[in-house]
Design a protein around this motif. Sequence first.
Motif, PDB file in Angstrom:
ATOM      1  N   ALA A   1      32.248  38.459  44.286  1.00  0.00           N
ATOM      2  CA  ALA A   1      32.051  37.154  43.632  1.00  0.00           C
ATOM      3  C   ALA A   1      30.685  36.535  43.978  1.00  0.00           C
ATOM      4  O   ALA A   1      29.943  36.142  43.070  1.00  0.00           O
ATOM      5  CB  ALA A   1      33.199  36.214  43.959  1.00  0.00           C
TER       6      ALA A   1
ATOM      7  N   VAL B   1      35.011  39.101  37.571  1.00  0.00           N
ATOM      8  CA  VAL B   1      34.488  37.754  37.833  1.00  0.00           C
ATOM      9  C   VAL B   1      34.098  37.082  36.505  1.00  0.00           C
ATOM     10  O   VAL B   1      34.258  35.872  36.336  1.00  0.00           O
ATOM     11  CB  VAL B   1      33.274  37.826  38.789  1.00  0.00           C
ATOM     12  CG1 VAL B   1      32.588  36.474  38.930  1.00  0.00           C
ATOM     13  CG2 VAL B   1      33.721  38.345  40.163  1.00  0.00           C
TER      14      VAL B   1
ATOM     15  N   LEU C   1      42.748  41.196  40.917  1.00  0.00           N
ATOM     16  CA  LEU C   1      41.557  40.582  40.309  1.00  0.00           C
ATOM     17  C   LEU C   1      41.658  40.541  38.791  1.00  0.00           C
ATOM     18  O   LEU C   1      41.185  39.603  38.158  1.00  0.00           O
ATOM     19  CB  LEU C   1      40.300  41.366  40.709  1.00  0.00           C
ATOM     20  CG  LEU C   1      39.738  41.037  42.081  1.00  0.00           C
ATOM     21  CD1 LEU C   1      38.736  42.111  42.514  1.00  0.00           C
ATOM     22  CD2 LEU C   1      39.057  39.672  42.071  1.00  0.00           C
TER      23      LEU C   1
ATOM     24  N   LYS D   1      38.598  38.376  32.219  1.00  0.00           N
ATOM     25  CA  LYS D   1      39.846  39.051  32.569  1.00  0.00           C
ATOM     26  C   LYS D   1      40.508  39.484  31.265  1.00  0.00           C
ATOM     27  O   LYS D   1      41.310  38.751  30.686  1.00  0.00           O
ATOM     28  CB  LYS D   1      40.739  38.122  33.374  1.00  0.00           C
ATOM     29  CG  LYS D   1      40.035  37.641  34.656  1.00  0.00           C
ATOM     30  CD  LYS D   1      41.002  37.204  35.706  1.00  0.00           C
ATOM     31  CE  LYS D   1      40.305  36.495  36.846  1.00  0.00           C
ATOM     32  NZ  LYS D   1      39.441  37.348  37.670  1.00  0.00           N
TER      33      LYS D   1
ATOM     34  N   SER E   1      38.997  39.191  46.343  1.00  0.00           N
ATOM     35  CA  SER E   1      38.135  40.352  46.608  1.00  0.00           C
ATOM     36  C   SER E   1      38.149  40.724  48.085  1.00  0.00           C
ATOM     37  O   SER E   1      37.859  41.851  48.454  1.00  0.00           O
ATOM     38  CB  SER E   1      36.682  40.062  46.223  1.00  0.00           C
ATOM     39  OG  SER E   1      36.613  39.601  44.923  1.00  0.00           O
TER      40      SER E   1
ATOM     41  N   ASP F   1      38.823  34.520  42.713  1.00  0.00           N
ATOM     42  CA  ASP F   1      38.283  35.880  42.810  1.00  0.00           C
ATOM     43  C   ASP F   1      37.628  36.154  44.160  1.00  0.00           C
ATOM     44  O   ASP F   1      37.760  37.242  44.712  1.00  0.00           O
ATOM     45  CB  ASP F   1      37.248  36.114  41.705  1.00  0.00           C
ATOM     46  CG  ASP F   1      37.892  36.143  40.321  1.00  0.00           C
ATOM     47  OD1 ASP F   1      39.121  36.366  40.247  1.00  0.00           O
ATOM     48  OD2 ASP F   1      37.172  35.943  39.343  1.00  0.00           O
TER      49      ASP F   1
END
Length: 406
Positions: free
Chosen positions: A266, A197, A81, A200, A17, A13
Amino acid sequence: MKTPEADRSALADATLSLHAGAGSRQSGAPVNASPAFSTNYYTDPDAVGFSANDLTADAPHFYTRWGNPTLDLLESRLAALERGEAAISFASGMAAVSSLFLQTLRAGDHLVLANICYAGVAELANDILPGYGIEVTRVDATRPEAIAAAMRPTTRLVHVETPANPILTLVDIPAVARIAHDGGAELSVDSTIGTPVATKPILLGADYVVHSLSKYLCGHGDALGGAVIGRAESLSRLRKQNLIHLGGCLAPFSAWLILRGMETLAPRMALHEANARRVEAYLAEHPRVRSVYWPGSPRHPQHDLAVRQMRNFSGLLSFNVKDGQGPSTARRLADRLRVFAYAVSLGKAKSLIFYIPTDDLLRSSFRLEGAAARAYRDWSAEGIFRVSVGLEDADDLIADLDAALG
Ligand SMILES: *Cc1c(COP(=O)(O)O)cnc(C)c1O
């Protein structure tokens, strides 16, 4: 609009990002490859059909309400992400939720909605959807069996929020996804508080993830935005039939601010979590405090589920105080806090705190009665303090609360 990378799930992540969707770098290319393309129009509009219905995934840009290079980058990054095929950005989290509802539900269809969710979503479902002939059943989504019992042949969508604003109850995403799919419905999960983060939802079985980008993803409280992430085919319909015609598109400059904020998502979430852990432990010991709720604490009634489903416990916590002290404590905090701001919203670098009286919320937004109202009251007492723990030094935050709580 599309996510170009082949194997984006290989990156973590923190890397996604910063880099997802940016494409290959030619020599001499700027390393900051995400300018805010403040343009409404593009040359050669004849290359695209004049109707949104003719829009294809590979069409060049035509008009910014349809798509824009800055929005494309934001959408690719969000899809990467969340491990979704595609994403669509909207002007706000509410624009994203309302667009998804109006896209997936028609007159005669049925929505199963978590009875604890963002107040604006509850009010949309209570006040507006029934006027379009859409039936809504609100259930205690912390109990998957309550969702199963609410399913009907006409149920098209189940919408839940985890952790839920403002009391941080959790929903078991895989269990609810199975129930929704067995009933022929889709599942959408508002994951604003957890962020990608933490969780998911698509990997856990959700069909759509919804975000208010205004919160942790932007991270600085200086731009509103929203997003829906999901399968390319359903999102292409959502773009053509809904974004383009209802018009709730995100401004490129806001997208640029959100991309800038997402670069540090993150590490910010790691620090939000670490600070929230300290503040939770402090509040739990305070003599004025009755209960404190933070998914990362073993004191949270659903901590086991949090451990299964969240890889970061976020920086939002809520607490209540002993009976009869809610309003006076809210006043003390508003008057005396120097580091925390007494303000609504969440997910900002700076710490925020706000009191939400139970009677007001039950009357104006949730409209719960009977057992559901009692369950909410058991959790929130006469009112809940929602604390968005920011990135300040944790000792300073605790000292600020200590001086104000007395
Ligand atoms: C803030 C919020 C929304 C609404 O987002 P806006 O960007 O304010 O429109 C939706 N869901 C949750 C969980 C939120 O916290």
